[in-house]
Design an enzyme around this catalytic site. Structure first.
Site, PDB file in Angstrom:
ATOM      1  N   HIS A 118       0.816  -1.219   0.000  1.00  0.00           N
ATOM      2  CA  HIS A 118       0.000   0.000   0.000  1.00  0.00           C
ATOM      3  C   HIS A 118       0.846   1.264   0.000  1.00  0.00           C
ATOM      4  CE1 HIS A 118       0.357  -0.317   4.542  1.00  0.00           C
ATOM      5  NE2 HIS A 118       0.540   0.979   4.378  1.00  0.00           N
ATOM      6  N   ASP A 148       0.229  -7.714   1.651  1.00  0.00           N
ATOM      7  CA  ASP A 148       0.618  -6.298   1.653  1.00  0.00           C
ATOM      8  C   ASP A 148       2.131  -6.133   1.583  1.00  0.00           C
ATOM      9  OD1 ASP A 148       0.201  -3.610   1.559  1.00  0.00           O
ATOM     10  OD2 ASP A 148      -0.219  -3.358   3.682  1.00  0.00           O
ATOM     11  N   SER A 221       4.896   2.434   7.315  1.00  0.00           N
ATOM     12  CA  SER A 221       4.508   1.191   6.662  1.00  0.00           C
ATOM     13  C   SER A 221       5.699   0.622   5.908  1.00  0.00           C
ATOM     14  CB  SER A 221       3.383   1.445   5.660  1.00  0.00           C
ATOM     15  OG  SER A 221       2.216   1.840   6.308  1.00  0.00           O
TER      16      SER A 221
END
Length: 490
Positions: A118, A148, A221
């Site tokens: 993402h 992810d 992230s």
């Protein structure tokens, strides 16, 4: 707002070191991991391999940028709206540039970098910033939305410092860990804590998260979670928080999942997971007794559509007890075990059927191929399907102009209306009521009953225990998780 919000889109290991005190010494001092006096030596060992990631993309007019909530963005949008017609130039430009921040880490001297999918999804440009301040553009080698994870590559004249992966399976609850990354765009930052729990599952069929109380915040992230040997044992991916900030509930995808994904992305540029082709559910004590099983374990086959399992002779009501020599305790373990198995190879599957066990040989297909939508014929595209149907204790109906007017919805509102609900159903207990509009199912927008049925079928085939709906009532959206097991029991 939900009491707990899953922030999977903007995460990060954060700011300052966390001071923790342990109430007692482990029973086995030899196996216990001593509390470090400092993390500075560990930081010096790995810092050159951790990177900041900046992406840029073209965003269509009227669409929020990749960093919603930016006060400057809100100011200029309001400024444009208030200008008289013709004085603002391109009042509604056809597109604009957006940017986002994330983290990652180098895994090889020739420039392979791991981050979250993402972080770089839909990016036109990706820029990697190293601890030294150097910057290099990156290209995407491959991505896996299911876990992810994304693999990037940069070209460097000199070999790059990199970090190895460690074995996440040997990590124990209470072990020390350290996270690094780019929290809230503040640049390289370190936080420390312990492993709070292992084998956490959030939403995906392949989830295997390490839970940690090391501070993780928006912006990191894809950053690494290190053990005390400087090995990456997790990729920081998600937090649970009511306000979007760290409250000590952070989740890192375990390295033993990540390494399998990375190996395939390096070799093929995509993932190639095994596919058995069955719909399954867990075996509870009541089912075990009815089936004649001594213990409640394994994965009960509820349906066998056309695919590898059908070709091998697997039938509905079979209970898979072992797969390729590995004992199967529940559906989650079967999904992960099958997904990790090689495509195109024959494996032995032991099933319990009619009071006895038998072993079948199954040649696995590829899940990614099975999940690709099959083009519909012209007749199928025109066919609308039923106007209403009962699913998961709900009677759902397709939105039409009459229902939109009755519910006070916009003319272009889409979704499915809850026309009726069983007061004894789990859906009713979760707060769903007649008049609610279901906009998303399984994180995908739905506007027809056939689409909702397809999402439910996919969730069941993936072994999910709950099904996430995005429901809107009087303009207020909320997520509701319904148990597929309870729905099956009904």
């Amino acid at each position: 707002m939900l009491a707990d919000t899953l922030n999977r889109r903007f995460l990060a290991p954060a700011a300052l070191g966390v001071a923790l005190s342990l109430g007692s010494v482990a029973a086995d001092p030899a196996a216990a991991q001593g509390r470090p006096d400092t993390f500075a030596d560990l930081v010096d060992k790995v810092d050159d391999s951790v990177v900041n990631i900046t992406t840029s993309s073209t965003v269509a007019a009227g669409v929020r940028g990749p960093n919603p909530g930016n006060p400057l963005e809100d100011f200029f949008e309001e400024f444009r709206r208030n200008l008289p017609e013709g004085e603002d130039g391109p009042r509604r430009p056809p597109s604009r540039r957006g940017s986002a921040l994330g983290s990652g880490f180098v895994i090889s001297e020739d420039g392979y970098i791991v981050t979250n999918n993402h972080v770089i999804e839909n990016a036109d440009e990706i820029l990697i910033e190293f601890w030294s301040g150097a910057e290099l553009p990156a290209e995407v080698i491959g991505t896996d939305p299911n876990t992810d994870i994304a693999l990037l590559k940069v070209e460097s004249d000199a070999p790059l410092p990199f970090v190895p992966f460690g074995d996440s399976d040997v990590m124990r609850t209470g072990d020390w860990v350290m996270a690094m990354g780019n929290p809230l765009g503040q640049g390289f930052s370190v936080s420390a804590g312990i492993v709070s729990a292992r084998e956490r599952e959030l939403q995906g069929a392949y989830d295997d998260y390490i839970q940690t109380d090391a501070a993780i915040n928006r912006g990191n992230s894809g950053g690494p979670l290190f053990n005390m040997d400087g090995e990456v044992i997790g990729v920081n991916t998600a937090i649970l928080s009511p306000n979007g900030g760290s409250i000590g509930l952070g989740f890192a995808m375990s390295s033993n999942v990540v390494t399998r994904v990375i190996d395939q992305l390096q070799e093929f540029g995509e993932t190639r997971r095994g596919w058995l082709g069955v719909r399954i559910q867990d075996v509870d004590p009541e089912l075990a007794e009815a089936l004649g099983l001594e213990t409640a374990r394994g994965a009960l086959i509820t349906d066998v559509p056309e695919g590898p399992a059908m070709e091998a002779g697997i039938e509905a009501r079979d209970v898979i007890l072992s797969f390729d020599g590995k004992e199967i305790e529940d559906t989650r373990e079967l999904v992960r075990t099958v997904g990790n198995a090689p495509v195109g190879e024959a494996v032995r599957v032991t099933v319990f059927r009619d009071g006895a066990t038998q072993t079948l040989l199954v040649t696995l297909g590829r899940r990614e191929d099975a999940e690709r939508p099959v083009p519909a014929s012209a007749e199928e595209e025109i066919e609308e399907g039923p106007d209403s149907k009962e699913l998961l204790g709900l009677t759902v109906a397709t939105l039409n102009d009459e229902l939109r007017t009755q519910l006070g919805l916009e003319d272009d509102a889409e979704g499915l209306v809850v026309a009726d609900i069983d007061a004894d159903s789990a859906a009713y207990e979760k707060g769903l009521r007649a008049g609610d509009v279901i906009e998303e199912a399984g994180q995908v927008r739905v506007s027809t009953i056939r689409e909702l049925e397809a999402r439910i079928a996919e969730a069941r085939e993936a072994g999910q225990k709950s099904f996430l709906l995005l429901v809107r009532r009087q303009g207020d959206p909320r997520f509701v998780a319904l148990s597929l097991e309870e729905a099956d029991a009904e």
